[in-house]
Design an enzyme around this catalytic site. Structure first.
Site, PDB file in Angstrom:
ATOM      1  N   GLU A   1      40.739  36.882  45.787  1.00 22.84           N
ATOM      2  CA  GLU A   1      39.336  37.093  45.266  1.00 22.84           C
ATOM      3  C   GLU A   1      38.745  35.743  44.921  1.00 22.84           C
ATOM      4  O   GLU A   1      39.379  34.666  45.042  1.00 22.84           O
ATOM      5  CB  GLU A   1      38.621  38.798  43.967  1.00 22.84           C
ATOM      6  CG  GLU A   1      39.027  39.763  44.709  1.00 22.84           C
ATOM      7  CD  GLU A   1      38.522  40.258  42.884  1.00 22.84           C
ATOM      8  OE1 GLU A   1      37.981  40.249  42.516  1.00 22.84           O
ATOM      9  OE2 GLU A   1      39.138  41.425  42.778  1.00 22.84           O
ATOM     10  N   THR A   2      37.396  35.448  45.562  1.00 22.29           N
ATOM     11  CA  THR A   2      36.365  34.477  46.239  1.00 22.29           C
ATOM     12  C   THR A   2      35.319  34.820  44.955  1.00 22.29           C
ATOM     13  O   THR A   2      34.562  35.864  45.665  1.00 22.29           O
ATOM     14  CB  THR A   2      36.226  33.195  46.727  1.00 22.29           C
ATOM     15  OG1 THR A   2      37.750  33.013  47.076  1.00 22.29           O
ATOM     16  CG2 THR A   2      35.530  31.992  46.533  1.00 22.29           C
TER      17      THR A   2
END
Length: 296
Positions: free
Chosen positions: A46-47
Site C-alpha cells: 500500500e502507498t
C-alpha cells in the site's frame, strides 16, 4: 512537479522489519490517477497519501492504494504509518493527543502517545466488527486445497469465517504454526474462493502458540484480490481476528491481544490490539527509514 515521499517501517522497533509503507504527504495536487500510478511505481502492498479532509471534524484524510490501483478503506498499517510520520515530523502535539482521521466516508478516532523510549505509539479505532460468511463442511477441503494444505492442517474446532472491521477478510484457523508456515496458496484458486465467499484477503492463523511467547496468535496474510502475494503486517486483518478471538472466548475482552505476522517473510511484526464491547483498537510503533523526491 516534485513530490516528496517517505518510507516507514510499520509495526517495527528496528529498521528493515515490520511492514513497509510508502507515504506521500500534502498530496492534494495529485489526481486519483496519479496516486494510483505512484502506488504502482513504489510497488508496495500500500502507498498512503495525506490530503485535506472533506468531512467536518477530521484532522487528516488518508487515501491508500495498492499497486493494482485498489483503494484501501480500512485502518491498518496504511493508516498507522501515516500517523507515525505525522508524529515524527512535528505535525502532532509533542506529547501526543487525540485526533480524528477520515478514511473514505468514515471518521475514526486516533490517539498518539510516547513510549518509554520516546517513540511515537499510535492507537486507532477500527470499524465495528461484522461477522459474515462461515466456511464449513465440504468447502473446508476446498479451502485447504487452495492454500496448499491438507484438510487436517486446518483447525477442527471452529470454521473459517469472513469478518470485517473495515475490510472483509477470511480468517482461517490452522492447527499449529507449522501448518501456517507450510501454506503455499494457489493464487488463482484462492482469488476465486475469496470472491465466492465475499472476502478480499485471507488471514491464516493459529492460537496454538508457545506459552510465554507473548503472543496470542501467529498469522500470515494473502490477498491475491488486490495483487498482494503476502503481506508482513495487516492491521485490517488482525483487527477482525481480535474480534473473533474475543467472541469465541479465546481472548479476554479489554485485555491486550498480540498477533505475530511476517516471520515467514523475514520481517517479523507484532500487532497490538484490544477489543472492548464492539470497539476494536489497534496499536503500534514504527520507524521512518527513508525519504526522497519524485520528479513528475
Amino acid at each position: 512537479m516534485n513530490v516528496p515521499f517517505f518510507w516507514v517501517d510499520v509495526f517495527a522497533t528496528a529498521p528493515l522489519a515490520g511492514n513497509p509503507l510508502a507515504l506521500v504527504p500534502d498530496a492534494d495536487a495529485l489526481t486519483t490517477e496519479t496516486m494510483q500510478a505512484i502506488a504502482r511505481e513504489f510497488n508496495q502492498s500500500e502507498t498512503t497519501f495525506l490530503v485535506r479532509p472533506t468531512l467536518p471534524g477530521a484532522d487528516h484524510r488518508l487515501r491508500s492504494f495498492t499497486p493494482g490501483g485498489f483503494e484501501v478503506l480500512g485502518a491498518g498499517h496504511n493508516a498507522m504509518g501515516a500517523w507515525l510520520w505525522l508524529a515524527a515530523s512535528g505535525r502532532l502535539d509533542e506529547d501526543g493527543g487525540q485526533y480524528v482521521q477520515q478514511i473514505g466516508e468514515e471518521l475514526l478516532p486516533v490517539t498518539a502517545t510516547l513510549d518509554r523510549a520516546g517513540r511515537a505509539v499510535v492507537t486507532m479505532q477500527q470499524s465495528e466488527p461484522r461477522f459474515l460468511t462461515a466456511v464449513a463442511g465440504e468447502r473446508r477441503g476446498a479451502l485447504a486445497a487452495v492454500l496448499g494444505l491438507d484438510a487436517t492442517d486446518l483447525g477442527d474446532d471452529r470454521a473459517a469465517q469472513v469478518v470485517s472491521t473495515g475490510a472483509e477478510h477470511l480468517l482461517v484457523p490452522a492447527r499449529n504454526p507449522d501448518a501456517v508456515d507450510t501454506a503455499q496458496p494457489d493464487t488463482a484458486g484462492l482469488r476465486e474462493f475469496l470472491a465466492d465467499v465475499g472476502a478480499e484477503g485471507c488471514y491464516l492463523y493459529t492460537t496454538a502458540v508457545e506459552p510465554g511467547s507473548g503472543i496470542d496468535a501467529y498469522a500470515r496474510f494473502f490477498n491475491p484480490t488486490v495483487g498482494i502475494v503476502e503481506d508482513p503486517a495487516t492491521g485490517t486483518a488482525a483487527g477482525p481476528l481480535a474480534a473473533l478471538l474475543v467472541r469465541d472466548g479465546l481472548a479476554r475482552e479489554g485485555a491486550p491481544i498480540t498477533v505475530e505476522q511476517g516471520t515467514a517473510l523475514g520481517r517479523p511484526s507484532r500487532i497490538g490490539l484490544q477489543v472492548d464491547d464492539a470497539v476494536v483498537t489497534i496499536s503500534g510503533t514504527g520507524i521512518i527509514v527513508g525519504e526522497g523526491v519524485l520528479h513528475l
